[in-house]
Design a protein around this motif. Structure first.
Motif, PDB file in Angstrom:
ATOM      1  N   SER A 110      15.667   4.374  20.922  1.00  0.00           N
ATOM      2  CA  SER A 110      16.129   3.216  22.200  1.00  0.00           C
ATOM      3  C   SER A 110      14.621   1.710  22.066  1.00  0.00           C
ATOM      4  O   SER A 110      13.588   1.976  21.148  1.00  0.00           O
ATOM      5  N   PRO A 111      14.960   0.909  22.938  1.00  0.00           N
ATOM      6  CA  PRO A 111      13.828   0.327  22.830  1.00  0.00           C
ATOM      7  C   PRO A 111      12.756   0.456  24.266  1.00  0.00           C
ATOM      8  O   PRO A 111      11.887  -0.191  23.928  1.00  0.00           O
ATOM      9  N   TRP A 112      12.804   1.878  24.287  1.00  0.00           N
ATOM     10  CA  TRP A 112      11.532   2.758  24.670  1.00  0.00           C
ATOM     11  C   TRP A 112       9.730   2.682  24.140  1.00  0.00           C
ATOM     12  O   TRP A 112      10.677   2.974  23.061  1.00  0.00           O
ATOM     13  N   ARG A 113       9.425   2.119  24.349  1.00  0.00           N
ATOM     14  CA  ARG A 113       7.774   2.527  23.289  1.00  0.00           C
ATOM     15  C   ARG A 113       6.652   2.928  24.314  1.00  0.00           C
ATOM     16  O   ARG A 113       6.118   1.947  25.101  1.00  0.00           O
ATOM     17  N   PRO A 114       6.469   4.362  23.881  1.00  0.00           N
ATOM     18  CA  PRO A 114       5.700   5.098  24.531  1.00  0.00           C
ATOM     19  C   PRO A 114       3.804   4.188  24.313  1.00  0.00           C
ATOM     20  O   PRO A 114       4.028   3.470  23.592  1.00  0.00           O
ATOM     21  N   ALA A 115       3.040   4.655  25.577  1.00  0.00           N
ATOM     22  CA  ALA A 115       1.707   4.607  25.231  1.00  0.00           C
ATOM     23  C   ALA A 115       1.050   4.951  24.526  1.00  0.00           C
ATOM     24  O   ALA A 115       1.837   6.375  24.414  1.00  0.00           O
ATOM     25  N   ALA A 116       0.146   4.186  23.995  1.00  0.00           N
ATOM     26  CA  ALA A 116      -1.246   4.974  22.823  1.00  0.00           C
ATOM     27  C   ALA A 116      -1.475   6.337  23.400  1.00  0.00           C
ATOM     28  O   ALA A 116      -1.076   7.471  23.121  1.00  0.00           O
ATOM     29  N   LEU A 117      -1.714   6.038  24.433  1.00  0.00           N
ATOM     30  CA  LEU A 117      -2.723   7.653  25.355  1.00  0.00           C
ATOM     31  C   LEU A 117      -1.875   8.400  25.323  1.00  0.00           C
ATOM     32  O   LEU A 117      -1.944   9.511  24.961  1.00  0.00           O
ATOM     33  N   PRO A 127      -6.951  12.304  22.170  1.00  0.00           N
ATOM     34  CA  PRO A 127      -7.290  11.576  23.379  1.00  0.00           C
ATOM     35  C   PRO A 127      -8.769  10.528  23.434  1.00  0.00           C
ATOM     36  O   PRO A 127      -8.749   9.867  23.837  1.00  0.00           O
ATOM     37  N   GLY A 128      -9.217  11.002  23.127  1.00  0.00           N
ATOM     38  CA  GLY A 128     -11.078  10.679  23.590  1.00  0.00           C
ATOM     39  C   GLY A 128     -11.395   9.407  22.856  1.00  0.00           C
ATOM     40  O   GLY A 128     -11.705   8.737  22.781  1.00  0.00           O
ATOM     41  N   LEU A 129     -11.464   9.822  21.715  1.00  0.00           N
ATOM     42  CA  LEU A 129     -11.159   8.251  20.462  1.00  0.00           C
ATOM     43  C   LEU A 129     -10.134   7.336  20.781  1.00  0.00           C
ATOM     44  O   LEU A 129     -10.550   5.891  20.513  1.00  0.00           O
ATOM     45  N   LEU A 130      -9.129   6.954  21.205  1.00  0.00           N
ATOM     46  CA  LEU A 130      -8.183   6.297  21.640  1.00  0.00           C
ATOM     47  C   LEU A 130      -9.032   5.763  23.382  1.00  0.00           C
ATOM     48  O   LEU A 130      -9.097   4.552  23.237  1.00  0.00           O
ATOM     49  N   LEU A 131      -9.256   6.227  24.008  1.00  0.00           N
ATOM     50  CA  LEU A 131      -9.751   6.507  24.945  1.00  0.00           C
ATOM     51  C   LEU A 131     -10.990   5.589  24.673  1.00  0.00           C
ATOM     52  O   LEU A 131     -11.376   4.174  25.392  1.00  0.00           O
ATOM     53  N   ALA A 132     -12.147   5.869  23.781  1.00  0.00           N
ATOM     54  CA  ALA A 132     -13.564   4.583  22.952  1.00  0.00           C
ATOM     55  C   ALA A 132     -13.064   3.555  22.932  1.00  0.00           C
ATOM     56  O   ALA A 132     -14.031   3.176  22.683  1.00  0.00           O
ATOM     57  N   SER A 133     -12.029   4.462  22.595  1.00  0.00           N
ATOM     58  CA  SER A 133     -11.507   2.400  21.280  1.00  0.00           C
ATOM     59  C   SER A 133     -11.562   2.027  21.778  1.00  0.00           C
ATOM     60  O   SER A 133     -11.685   0.239  21.721  1.00  0.00           O
ATOM     61  N   GLY A 165      -1.666  10.102  22.362  1.00  0.00           N
ATOM     62  CA  GLY A 165      -2.500  11.165  21.982  1.00  0.00           C
ATOM     63  C   GLY A 165      -2.547  12.295  23.034  1.00  0.00           C
ATOM     64  O   GLY A 165      -3.263  12.906  21.633  1.00  0.00           O
ATOM     65  N   LEU A 166      -2.045  12.431  24.223  1.00  0.00           N
ATOM     66  CA  LEU A 166      -2.283  14.057  24.566  1.00  0.00           C
ATOM     67  C   LEU A 166      -1.081  14.477  24.234  1.00  0.00           C
ATOM     68  O   LEU A 166      -1.417  15.688  24.000  1.00  0.00           O
ATOM     69  N   LEU A 167      -0.233  13.820  24.157  1.00  0.00           N
ATOM     70  CA  LEU A 167       0.924  14.627  23.140  1.00  0.00           C
ATOM     71  C   LEU A 167       0.822  15.906  22.247  1.00  0.00           C
ATOM     72  O   LEU A 167       0.392  16.760  21.592  1.00  0.00           O
ATOM     73  N   GLN A 168       0.071  14.885  21.066  1.00  0.00           N
ATOM     74  CA  GLN A 168      -0.847  15.021  19.785  1.00  0.00           C
ATOM     75  C   GLN A 168      -1.748  15.890  19.968  1.00  0.00           C
ATOM     76  O   GLN A 168      -2.153  17.248  19.638  1.00  0.00           O
ATOM     77  N   GLY A 169      -2.768  15.830  21.433  1.00  0.00           N
ATOM     78  CA  GLY A 169      -3.531  16.635  21.522  1.00  0.00           C
ATOM     79  C   GLY A 169      -2.987  18.035  22.188  1.00  0.00           C
ATOM     80  O   GLY A 169      -3.679  18.796  21.784  1.00  0.00           O
ATOM     81  N   LEU A 170      -2.080  18.278  23.014  1.00  0.00           N
ATOM     82  CA  LEU A 170      -1.003  19.687  23.473  1.00  0.00           C
ATOM     83  C   LEU A 170      -0.891  20.134  22.074  1.00  0.00           C
ATOM     84  O   LEU A 170      -0.578  21.527  22.168  1.00  0.00           O
ATOM     85  N   LEU A 171       0.290  19.467  21.194  1.00  0.00           N
ATOM     86  CA  LEU A 171       0.251  20.593  19.749  1.00  0.00           C
ATOM     87  C   LEU A 171      -0.288  20.543  19.430  1.00  0.00           C
ATOM     88  O   LEU A 171      -0.663  21.832  19.190  1.00  0.00           O
ATOM     89  N   ALA A 172      -1.563  19.579  18.569  1.00  0.00           N
ATOM     90  CA  ALA A 172      -3.065  20.488  18.036  1.00  0.00           C
ATOM     91  C   ALA A 172      -3.822  21.343  18.983  1.00  0.00           C
ATOM     92  O   ALA A 172      -3.924  22.595  18.086  1.00  0.00           O
ATOM     93  N   ALA A 173      -3.598  21.568  20.363  1.00  0.00           N
ATOM     94  CA  ALA A 173      -4.378  22.567  21.012  1.00  0.00           C
ATOM     95  C   ALA A 173      -3.573  23.587  20.529  1.00  0.00           C
ATOM     96  O   ALA A 173      -3.648  25.181  20.410  1.00  0.00           O
ATOM     97  N   ALA A 186      -0.135  18.066  14.110  1.00  0.00           N
ATOM     98  CA  ALA A 186       0.032  17.666  15.550  1.00  0.00           C
ATOM     99  C   ALA A 186       0.144  16.157  15.126  1.00  0.00           C
ATOM    100  O   ALA A 186       1.307  15.291  15.625  1.00  0.00           O
ATOM    101  N   SER A 187      -0.114  15.490  14.531  1.00  0.00           N
ATOM    102  CA  SER A 187      -0.328  13.656  13.893  1.00  0.00           C
ATOM    103  C   SER A 187       1.271  13.665  13.472  1.00  0.00           C
ATOM    104  O   SER A 187       1.850  12.204  14.000  1.00  0.00           O
ATOM    105  N   LEU A 188       1.483  14.378  12.008  1.00  0.00           N
ATOM    106  CA  LEU A 188       2.917  13.743  12.047  1.00  0.00           C
ATOM    107  C   LEU A 188       3.785  14.273  12.370  1.00  0.00           C
ATOM    108  O   LEU A 188       4.662  13.585  12.702  1.00  0.00           O
ATOM    109  N   VAL A 189       3.853  15.303  13.003  1.00  0.00           N
ATOM    110  CA  VAL A 189       4.823  15.750  14.112  1.00  0.00           C
ATOM    111  C   VAL A 189       4.391  14.655  15.196  1.00  0.00           C
ATOM    112  O   VAL A 189       6.256  13.748  16.511  1.00  0.00           O
ATOM    113  N   VAL A 190       3.433  13.985  15.807  1.00  0.00           N
ATOM    114  CA  VAL A 190       3.706  13.029  16.906  1.00  0.00           C
ATOM    115  C   VAL A 190       4.630  11.721  16.354  1.00  0.00           C
ATOM    116  O   VAL A 190       4.995  11.696  16.894  1.00  0.00           O
TER     117      VAL A 190
END
Length: 271
Positions: A36-43, A75-81, A46-54, A21-25
């Motif tokens: 594109s100029p769009w820069r997605p937020a880290a969270l 996502p938990g690691l990102l929030l806690a960081s 992280g949510l996308l990675q979590g959905l893929l991993a699940a 999931a991390s490699l895909v994201v």
């Protein structure tokens, strides 16, 4: 072969799901940055990675509680960081999780807790055996179900076996004041099932075939094997009780041969 390997070592499947999931994201983020100029937020990433991993974890055959762990991990690691938390707190959380789910590494049995509705139905089944019986919970966890049943049937004897260190410690302490209940730090595979009239388990699909062979070799004719939700492959239960809870639980009951024995035939006499 991979499915069999992941069934035996679910932590390996969870790790693989996280890495894939991390490699895909990461690949998607690289594409977004370049195109594109769009820069997605880290969270969000992280949510996308979590959905893929699940999702990958489910595909790899992991139990539902692993899906939630895979979903929440990054996502938990990102929030806690972003919080002012000491580093040792993360280590402590990991150690506690490991001590509660130690069985998932070697015995392929994660921590499952019996729900209140299942407990009530289990109590009704036990009442069919009279007042005097011997009951074992294979993998009793913190012993909530075991102690509730021991209080309901004071003339019966209850034993819980557990090898996850923290779960065992909690169960052992809770059982100290319950005279008809004992907790053993013991693998279910080293437990002599011949000592019991009723054997209850809430394990996982992985060990059920092996447990059935053990039960057939050790349990006396007329004793009951009761499994919460997980079937024995190719061996239909004599009773199947569906439970209307969120995880669609059921109780499956096998009466040990010599048999053609009905439930009435196998009930223990009161007193």
């Amino acid at each position: 072969m991979p499915r069999a390997l992941f069934a035996r070592y679910p932590a390996l499947a969870a790790l693989l799901a996280q890495l894939l999931a991390s490699l895909v994201v990461l690949a998607l983020l690289v594409m977004v940055v370049q195109l594109s100029p769009w820069r997605p937020a880290a969270l969000l990433a992280g949510l996308l990675q979590g959905l893929l991993a699940a999702t990958l974890g489910r595909y790899l055959g992991l139990a539902p509680w692993w899906w939630w762990l895979n979903l929440a991990f990054v996502p938990g690691l990102l929030l806690a960081s972003g919080a002012a938390l000491p580093g040792w707190l993360f280590l402590l959380g990991f150690v506690l999780l490991l001590l509660l789910n130690w069985n998932s590494l070697g015995e392929r049995v994660p921590l499952y807790l019996t729900g209140a509705g299942t407990r009530r139905q289990l109590s009704q089944l036990l009442a069919e055996r009279g007042e005097h019986f011997r009951f074992v919970d294979l993998g009793c966890g913190p012993a909530g179900t075991l102690l509730a049943l021991a209080r309901q049937f004071p003339q019966a004897q209850f034993v819980g076996v557990e090898t996850a260190p923290l779960s065992f410690a909690i169960a052992w302490l809770r059982a100290l004041l319950q005279s008809n209940c004992r907790i053993r730090y013991q693998s279910l595979w080293r437990t002599d099932l011949a000592d019991f009239d009723l054997v209850y388990c809430f394990l996982s699909p992985a060990p059920m075939a092996e447990l059935w062979r053990k039960a057939r070799a050790e349990m006396a004719a007329g004793s009951w094997l009761i499994s919460n939700s997980f079937a024995v492959p190719d061996v239909p239960p004599q009773r199947l009780i569906e439970l209307s809870d969120w995880r669609q639980s059921s109780l499956l009951l096998w009466c040990m041969p010599g048999a053609g024995l009905s439930t009435a035939d196998t009930a223990l006499p009161a007193g």
